[in-house]
Design an enzyme around this catalytic site. Sequence first.
Site, short mmCIF file in Angstrom:
data_model
loop_
_atom_site.label_atom_id
_atom_site.label_comp_id
_atom_site.label_asym_id
_atom_site.label_seq_id
_atom_site.Cartn_x
_atom_site.Cartn_y
_atom_site.Cartn_z
N ARG A 62 0.47 -1.26 0.14
CA ARG A 62 -0.03 0.54 -0.06
C ARG A 62 0.75 1.30 0.06
O ARG A 62 0.53 2.53 -0.56
CB ARG A 62 -0.97 0.07 1.30
CG ARG A 62 -0.81 0.19 2.61
CD ARG A 62 -1.47 -0.18 3.30
NE ARG A 62 -1.33 -1.44 3.75
CZ ARG A 62 -2.17 -2.33 4.04
NH1 ARG A 62 -3.19 -1.67 5.09
NH2 ARG A 62 -1.73 -3.80 4.42
N THR A 63 2.08 1.10 0.38
CA THR A 63 3.01 2.01 0.57
C THR A 63 3.80 2.43 -0.28
O THR A 63 3.34 3.95 -1.13
CB THR A 63 3.65 2.35 1.55
OG1 THR A 63 3.27 1.89 2.70
CG2 THR A 63 4.28 3.73 1.73
N LYS A 90 21.96 -9.54 -6.61
CA LYS A 90 23.27 -9.67 -6.64
C LYS A 90 24.30 -8.94 -6.64
O LYS A 90 25.67 -9.62 -6.69
CB LYS A 90 23.35 -9.47 -8.67
CG LYS A 90 22.22 -9.51 -8.91
CD LYS A 90 21.86 -9.51 -10.30
CE LYS A 90 20.61 -10.14 -11.59
NZ LYS A 90 20.58 -8.86 -12.58
N ARG A 112 12.17 3.04 0.88
CA ARG A 112 12.06 1.48 2.17
C ARG A 112 12.68 0.77 2.44
O ARG A 112 13.44 0.56 1.42
CB ARG A 112 10.30 1.02 1.87
CG ARG A 112 10.84 -0.06 2.37
CD ARG A 112 9.74 -0.62 3.27
NE ARG A 112 8.69 0.57 3.55
CZ ARG A 112 7.09 0.05 3.86
NH1 ARG A 112 6.91 -0.93 3.78
NH2 ARG A 112 6.28 1.57 4.39
N HIS A 140 8.89 6.10 9.46
CA HIS A 140 7.72 6.16 8.60
C HIS A 140 6.97 8.31 8.57
O HIS A 140 5.98 7.41 9.24
CB HIS A 140 6.91 5.09 8.93
CG HIS A 140 6.42 4.59 7.79
ND1 HIS A 140 6.07 5.54 5.98
CD2 HIS A 140 5.08 2.84 7.14
CE1 HIS A 140 5.49 4.94 5.64
NE2 HIS A 140 4.73 3.93 5.83
#
Lengths: 317, 182
Positions: A62-63, A90, A112, A140
């Site tokens: 959702r964010t 990688k 994030r 947040h």
Amino acid sequence: MTAPSALQLRHLLGLEDLNADQITALLDLAAQMKAVNQRRIKKLPTLRGVTVLTFFVENSTRTKMSFELAAKRLSADTMGFAASTSSLSKGETLLDTARNLEAMAPDIVVIRHSSAGAPHFLAERLNCGVVNAGDGAHEHPTQGLLDLYTMREKLGDLTGKKVAIIGDIAHSRVARSNLHGLAKLGAHVHVAGPATMLPPGLEQFGCSVHARAEPAIEGADVVMMLRIQRERQGNDLIPHAHEYHRFFGLDAARLKLAQPHALVMHPGPMNRGVEIAPEVADGEQSVILQQVENGVAVRMAVLYAVAATRGLDAVGG
Amino acid sequence: MSEATLLLDRAHLDQVMRNLTDEILALPWAQSGGDFPWFIGIRRGGVAVAHELARLVGVTLGTAPQVGALDISMYRDDMWLKGPRIAEGQTELPGDLTGRRVMLVDDVLYTGRTVRAALNAVVDFGRPQSVGLAVLLDRGGRELPIAPDATGYRLDVPPDCKVQVRCDSAGRLHSVVQVHNE
């Protein structure tokens, strides 16, 4: 016009860095963005030519969607970057990946990351605006802003309001952003949770700490339930989900201790029957889905403020 | 704060408003008895003018047109020059603009950039049948191909000056002054 300085924001790394005037200006702007989101044509031309890159090195639905929608509603171009499909898996370092992304000339990177401080690390090294979409257990900030927005929309001025935050305070970046934001807007925060979920030194946020849920909820204007993060530490910190629900879960009986008008909030995703009972999550006092709706407006305000501030820098204003 | 020079006093301004009303009533839609346009004032200066114009038109025709307000701050082309800002008022319209005649109203027409922004904003609230432009004052100096349908008064003002339409405490138009830019 509001004094422009209150909206000037080169990055948004945490609510700890903002003062009450800056938070209020962002919430006022978000209210105007919400009006746009309620029109039939949900679009402003404001950020035409601005590129917003979502750099999510940790899962989120959702964010990420909320930021992408916010950017699109302001006519910005968006690019998404997901860790699992990228070169990070990688072995490339965060900085190398970020420098490669920077070479694509985004104006704003929304990041994030599971490590606290990753957004600050990039903000110091990249020549673009950085918006923190959640960093480890640190902050947040847009979730904090959308929570503040929702509370202010329903309750008006937050000065003197009692806000209960229940659950895993220690590992919650949502709680930390709310603790900073609520203190700055003058609300009284009461936190409660099992001892394993309450970090030491919480008093520095100016909040009251309770070992039981009831005294935190009693007389509260807002009851915010935090998610038990079962994919992380959650299961190790409590003996059993059922037992957690018995002592800290929000059910109808416990909610009765709060003010009759009290708002029920949850940042999602919910564990029904663990931290919150379905009858409360879906009840009349729940504003959980309105939090999601308001998130788009708040993120529009943040993206606009950061983009316009950087635009001003670029022309030497 | 630099000195303000009076350009129009209240009596003169009343006469200018009557001129503007007459020009509007001479437009084809008014003559043909078509649907009345909604008078949409561009925030902030255009809103008081739109209300006063609607009142004057109502005096002549018996019914006053509906009035709205349009906030264009997110549609301007100078965000990169002026930084983030927040408007004082939001857009408030009588309803969806689809199929409606719209008369945009502003106090001072100068470069035309405000009107350009307003045209973009208007179409985000529906598809009007037509959009016109009425301005209290036209000070020349256009930077875009914008021409009003009705003008109250034309005046020459040096480019380093600003024209301000002032209202009294009741929100009624009071006077027009010119001030030097800071």
